[in-house]
Design a protein around this motif. Structure first.
Motif, short mmCIF file in Angstrom:
data_model
loop_
_atom_site.label_atom_id
_atom_site.label_comp_id
_atom_site.label_asym_id
_atom_site.label_seq_id
_atom_site.Cartn_x
_atom_site.Cartn_y
_atom_site.Cartn_z
N LEU A 2 0.83 -1.20 0.00
CA LEU A 2 0.00 0.00 0.00
C LEU A 2 0.86 1.25 0.00
O LEU A 2 0.56 2.23 -0.70
CB LEU A 2 -0.93 0.00 1.21
CG LEU A 2 -1.76 1.28 1.42
CD1 LEU A 2 -2.74 1.45 0.27
CD2 LEU A 2 -2.45 1.24 2.74
N LEU A 3 1.96 1.25 0.76
CA LEU A 3 2.83 2.42 0.81
C LEU A 3 3.46 2.70 -0.55
O LEU A 3 3.61 3.85 -0.94
CB LEU A 3 3.92 2.22 1.87
CG LEU A 3 3.43 2.07 3.30
CD1 LEU A 3 4.61 1.85 4.25
CD2 LEU A 3 2.63 3.27 3.73
N ARG A 4 3.81 1.66 -1.27
CA ARG A 4 4.41 1.85 -2.60
C ARG A 4 3.40 2.40 -3.59
O ARG A 4 3.72 3.23 -4.43
CB ARG A 4 5.00 0.55 -3.10
CG ARG A 4 6.20 0.14 -2.29
CD ARG A 4 6.73 -1.20 -2.75
NE ARG A 4 7.62 -1.73 -1.75
CZ ARG A 4 8.87 -2.05 -2.01
NH1 ARG A 4 9.36 -1.92 -3.21
NH2 ARG A 4 9.63 -2.53 -1.05
N VAL A 5 2.17 1.94 -3.51
CA VAL A 5 1.13 2.45 -4.39
C VAL A 5 0.85 3.92 -4.08
O VAL A 5 0.73 4.75 -5.00
CB VAL A 5 -0.16 1.60 -4.26
CG1 VAL A 5 -1.32 2.24 -5.00
CG2 VAL A 5 0.09 0.19 -4.76
N LEU A 6 0.78 4.25 -2.79
CA LEU A 6 0.57 5.64 -2.41
C LEU A 6 1.73 6.52 -2.88
O LEU A 6 1.52 7.65 -3.33
CB LEU A 6 0.41 5.76 -0.89
CG LEU A 6 -0.93 5.38 -0.31
CD1 LEU A 6 -0.88 5.40 1.21
CD2 LEU A 6 -2.02 6.29 -0.82
N ALA A 7 2.95 6.02 -2.78
CA ALA A 7 4.11 6.80 -3.21
C ALA A 7 4.14 7.01 -4.72
O ALA A 7 4.68 7.99 -5.21
CB ALA A 7 5.39 6.11 -2.76
N ALA A 8 3.54 6.11 -5.48
CA ALA A 8 3.52 6.23 -6.93
C ALA A 8 2.43 7.18 -7.42
O ALA A 8 2.50 7.66 -8.56
CB ALA A 8 3.32 4.86 -7.56
N LEU A 9 1.44 7.48 -6.60
CA LEU A 9 0.34 8.34 -7.03
C LEU A 9 0.78 9.73 -7.49
O LEU A 9 0.32 10.20 -8.54
CB LEU A 9 -0.71 8.45 -5.94
CG LEU A 9 -1.64 7.26 -5.77
CD1 LEU A 9 -2.60 7.49 -4.62
CD2 LEU A 9 -2.38 6.95 -7.04
N PRO A 10 1.64 10.45 -6.75
CA PRO A 10 2.07 11.77 -7.25
C PRO A 10 2.79 11.68 -8.59
O PRO A 10 2.59 12.54 -9.47
CB PRO A 10 3.00 12.28 -6.16
CG PRO A 10 2.57 11.56 -4.93
CD PRO A 10 2.13 10.22 -5.40
N PHE A 11 3.60 10.67 -8.78
CA PHE A 11 4.30 10.47 -10.05
C PHE A 11 3.30 10.29 -11.18
O PHE A 11 3.40 10.93 -12.23
CB PHE A 11 5.22 9.26 -9.94
CG PHE A 11 5.85 8.87 -11.25
CD1 PHE A 11 6.94 9.56 -11.72
CD2 PHE A 11 5.35 7.81 -11.98
CE1 PHE A 11 7.52 9.21 -12.93
CE2 PHE A 11 5.92 7.45 -13.19
CZ PHE A 11 7.02 8.16 -13.66
N ILE A 12 2.32 9.45 -10.95
CA ILE A 12 1.31 9.19 -11.97
C ILE A 12 0.49 10.44 -12.24
O ILE A 12 0.22 10.80 -13.39
CB ILE A 12 0.41 8.02 -11.54
CG1 ILE A 12 1.22 6.72 -11.52
CG2 ILE A 12 -0.80 7.88 -12.45
CD1 ILE A 12 0.52 5.56 -10.84
N ILE A 51 0.72 10.89 4.91
CA ILE A 51 0.01 9.63 5.18
C ILE A 51 0.99 8.46 5.17
O ILE A 51 0.95 7.59 6.05
CB ILE A 51 -1.12 9.42 4.16
CG1 ILE A 51 -2.22 10.45 4.37
CG2 ILE A 51 -1.69 8.00 4.24
CD1 ILE A 51 -3.25 10.50 3.27
N ILE A 52 1.89 8.44 4.20
CA ILE A 52 2.89 7.37 4.13
C ILE A 52 3.77 7.39 5.38
O ILE A 52 4.07 6.34 5.95
CB ILE A 52 3.73 7.51 2.85
CG1 ILE A 52 2.88 7.19 1.63
CG2 ILE A 52 4.96 6.61 2.91
CD1 ILE A 52 3.56 7.49 0.32
N TYR A 53 4.16 8.56 5.81
CA TYR A 53 4.99 8.68 7.02
C TYR A 53 4.27 8.11 8.24
O TYR A 53 4.86 7.40 9.04
CB TYR A 53 5.35 10.14 7.26
CG TYR A 53 6.19 10.35 8.48
CD1 TYR A 53 7.56 10.10 8.45
CD2 TYR A 53 5.63 10.79 9.68
CE1 TYR A 53 8.33 10.28 9.58
CE2 TYR A 53 6.39 10.97 10.80
CZ TYR A 53 7.75 10.72 10.76
OH TYR A 53 8.51 10.89 11.88
N ARG A 54 2.97 8.41 8.35
CA ARG A 54 2.21 7.92 9.50
C ARG A 54 1.98 6.40 9.44
O ARG A 54 1.90 5.75 10.48
CB ARG A 54 0.86 8.62 9.58
CG ARG A 54 0.97 10.10 9.82
CD ARG A 54 1.47 10.42 11.17
NE ARG A 54 0.34 10.71 12.02
CZ ARG A 54 0.42 10.81 13.32
NH1 ARG A 54 1.54 10.64 13.92
NH2 ARG A 54 -0.65 11.06 14.02
#
Length: 71
Positions: A2-12, A51-54
């Protein structure tokens, strides 16, 4: 995962989304739509990273260790 998907959202959103929203109309707060899209994703990127940090378990361990040290 889930963290990796969230991290990819800004890039996308910024890099892959811009060609699909590349138009001037409608105006968002007086800015062309594509500029409003980019500004929105900059703000959303900050929120997503918070959110990823938390959610990151390693940050919870560091916070727990620092609370134990305090008198």
């Amino acid at each position: 995962m889930l963290l990796r998907v969230l991290a990819a959202l800004p890039f996308i959103g910024i890099l892959l989304g811009v060609p699909f929203v590349n138009r001037v109309e409608p105006l968002l707060l007086g800015m062309p739509f594509v500029l409003g899209w980019i500004v929105a994703w900059v703000v959303l990127s900050s929120i997503i990273m918070a959110i990823i940090y938390r959610l990151d378990p390693s940050n919870r361990q560091i916070a727990a260790d620092s609370e134990e040290v305090r008198p």
